[in-house]
Design a protein around this motif. Structure first.
Motif, short mmCIF file in Angstrom:
data_model
loop_
_atom_site.label_atom_id
_atom_site.label_comp_id
_atom_site.label_asym_id
_atom_site.label_seq_id
_atom_site.Cartn_x
_atom_site.Cartn_y
_atom_site.Cartn_z
N ASP A 118 0.85 -1.20 0.00
CA ASP A 118 0.00 0.00 0.00
C ASP A 118 0.88 1.25 0.00
OD1 ASP A 118 -2.19 -1.64 0.14
OD2 ASP A 118 -2.84 -0.99 2.12
N LYS A 132 -6.31 -7.24 2.84
CA LYS A 132 -7.18 -7.28 4.02
C LYS A 132 -6.73 -8.26 5.10
CE LYS A 132 -11.03 -5.36 1.50
NZ LYS A 132 -10.62 -3.98 1.76
N ASN A 161 -3.55 -7.14 6.82
CA ASN A 161 -3.77 -6.09 7.83
C ASN A 161 -4.34 -6.66 9.12
OD1 ASN A 161 -2.82 -4.22 6.02
ND2 ASN A 161 -4.86 -3.63 5.30
N ASN A 195 -1.24 -0.90 -4.31
CA ASN A 195 -2.43 -0.04 -4.31
C ASN A 195 -2.05 1.36 -3.83
OD1 ASN A 195 -4.07 -2.06 -5.25
ND2 ASN A 195 -4.72 -2.73 -3.23
N SER A 197 -10.16 -8.97 -2.32
CA SER A 197 -10.57 -9.32 -3.67
C SER A 197 -9.84 -10.59 -4.10
CB SER A 197 -10.25 -8.17 -4.62
OG SER A 197 -8.86 -7.87 -4.54
N GLY A 218 -7.56 0.39 5.77
CA GLY A 218 -7.27 -0.61 6.80
C GLY A 218 -8.19 -0.51 8.01
#
Ligand SMILES: Nc1ncnc2c1ncn2[C@@H]1O[C@H](COP(=O)(O)OP(=O)(O)O)[C@@H](O)[C@H]1O
Ligand SMILES: O=P(O)(O)OC[C@H]1O[C@](O)(COP(=O)(O)O)[C@@H](O)[C@@H]1O
Length: 315
Positions: A12, A38, A41, A90, A138, A251
């Motif tokens: 990120d 995800k 994190n 990202n 995703s 996050g």
């Protein structure tokens, strides 16, 4: 011990600017590169609270190497599946007024053999009988649409409850298949899943109960700056904390889920902790996860059986 699987992780990259103006040259006030995705994190937030966790993820190319190095820096145990294509990066643009704009790439394409290797790595991590498997984010190109259903079947065979946080088609396929102990959509993701707007508390509770009727156990719906709703077949709770101007909301949902799973408590206490962790996350830059010193559970209000007529945007 909590195992997370993130089939489409990311490095990120966050740029902090005063305000976004299209077509202008803008000066960046601060920039950050952090491990993201995800489930990654969730593992980072749990680790920052001293919990045992293993993150399963594919990595490829230079950005994959950077992601692994970042996880090592944060002492997160990672089981990686090497893939040929490069891990995605990202981008987030965080403005001073709290507006967070996220630009999420599709990510690398995985071969059938790489997807099988990811499933095998998850099986191996499940052998330690974790208290939860968190399946998040995703799906990469190449992964089958029912990837999370397959994951859930493997965990269920071992008696491991699965928490799912995804969106769009993978959420629809998995939620309809049922068998998830916990689903964590945000407000928009739940509305998209059900194909209708959910403006009131009653609409969200009704929508969550529809998802439960498909064979799932509990739904935790995060409502951005308006807190979160926890819904099971009998009860519902809302929790929220005083408004803060976010530094970055990236996050926040993952930290909310980590807070919920962190310890085995009664439902309202789990929700209080979840909202405290999510609120702490938005006050921190980029995808920074909060540690114990950042969390203030006492600031969170929890309401059992909230008034269904309340409009979420007015909370
Ligand atoms: N603008 C905000 N102000 C205060 N808390 C926020 C804000 N945005 C998010 N949060 C906290 O983070 C949690 C998760 O945010 P949300 O945006 O709903 O999830 P996701 O990141 O999954 O989209 C919320 O339930 C809330 O506790
Ligand atoms: O897999 P997706 O849906 O593209 O999301 C991945 C992105 O979401 C994050 O996990 C943040 O998620 P939340 O803001 O929903 O908590 C980022 O770290 C990552 O870049």
């Amino acid at each position: 011990m909590i195992v997370t699987i993130t089939p489409n992780p990311s490095v990120d990259r966050t740029l902090e600017i005063s305000a976004l103006t299209r077509g202008e040259v803008l000066r960046v006030l601060a920039s950050h590169s952090q491990a993201g995705g995800k489930g990654v994190n969730v593992s980072r937030a749990l680790r920052s609270h001293g919990s045992a966790t293993t993150a399963v993820l594919p990595t490829g190319g230079a950005d994959g190497d950077q992601l692994l190095a970042l996880l090592r820096e944060h002492d997160v145990n990672a089981v990686t599946v090497p893939v040929a294509a490069t891990t995605r990066s990202n981008l987030t643009v965080a403005e001073a007024d709290g507006t967070t704009t996220k630009l999420n790439l599709a990510g690398p394409s995985l071969s059938e053999a790489e997807v099988d290797a990811l499933l095998a790595a998850t099986d191996a991590a499940l052998a330690c009988q974790p208290s939860w498997l968190v399946a998040s984010g995703s799906l990469p190109v190449g992964a089958p649409g029912d990837f999370y259903v397959r994951i859930a079947a493997r965990a269920s065979a071992l008696g491991v409850p699965v928490a799912l946080d995804t969106s769009g088609a993978p959420l629809e396929v998995a939620a309809l298949a049922g068998s998830f102990a916990l689903l964590k959509p945000n407000h928009e993701e739940l509305a998209e899943l059900l194909g209708r707007e959910l403006p009131t508390i009653g609409d969200v509770i009704g929508g969550a109960r529809e998802v439960l009727s498909w064979g799932n156990e509990t739904v935790l719906v995060t409502l951005g700056g308006h807190g979160a709703l926890l819904v099971d077949r009998q009860h519902s709770w809302w929790a929220g904390s005083p408004r803060v101007t976010p530094r970055s909301t990236v996050g926040a949902g993952d930290c909310t889920l980590a807070g919920y799973l962190y310890a085995d408590s009664e439902a309202p206490e789990r929700l209080r902790r979840a909202v405290a962790w999510g609120t702490a996350a938005v006050a921190l830059p980029g995808t920074t996860v909060p540690g114990p010193d950042d969390i203030d559970e006492s600031a969170v209000e929890v309401v059992a059986e909230p008034d269904p007529a309340l409009v979420i945007k007015e909370l």
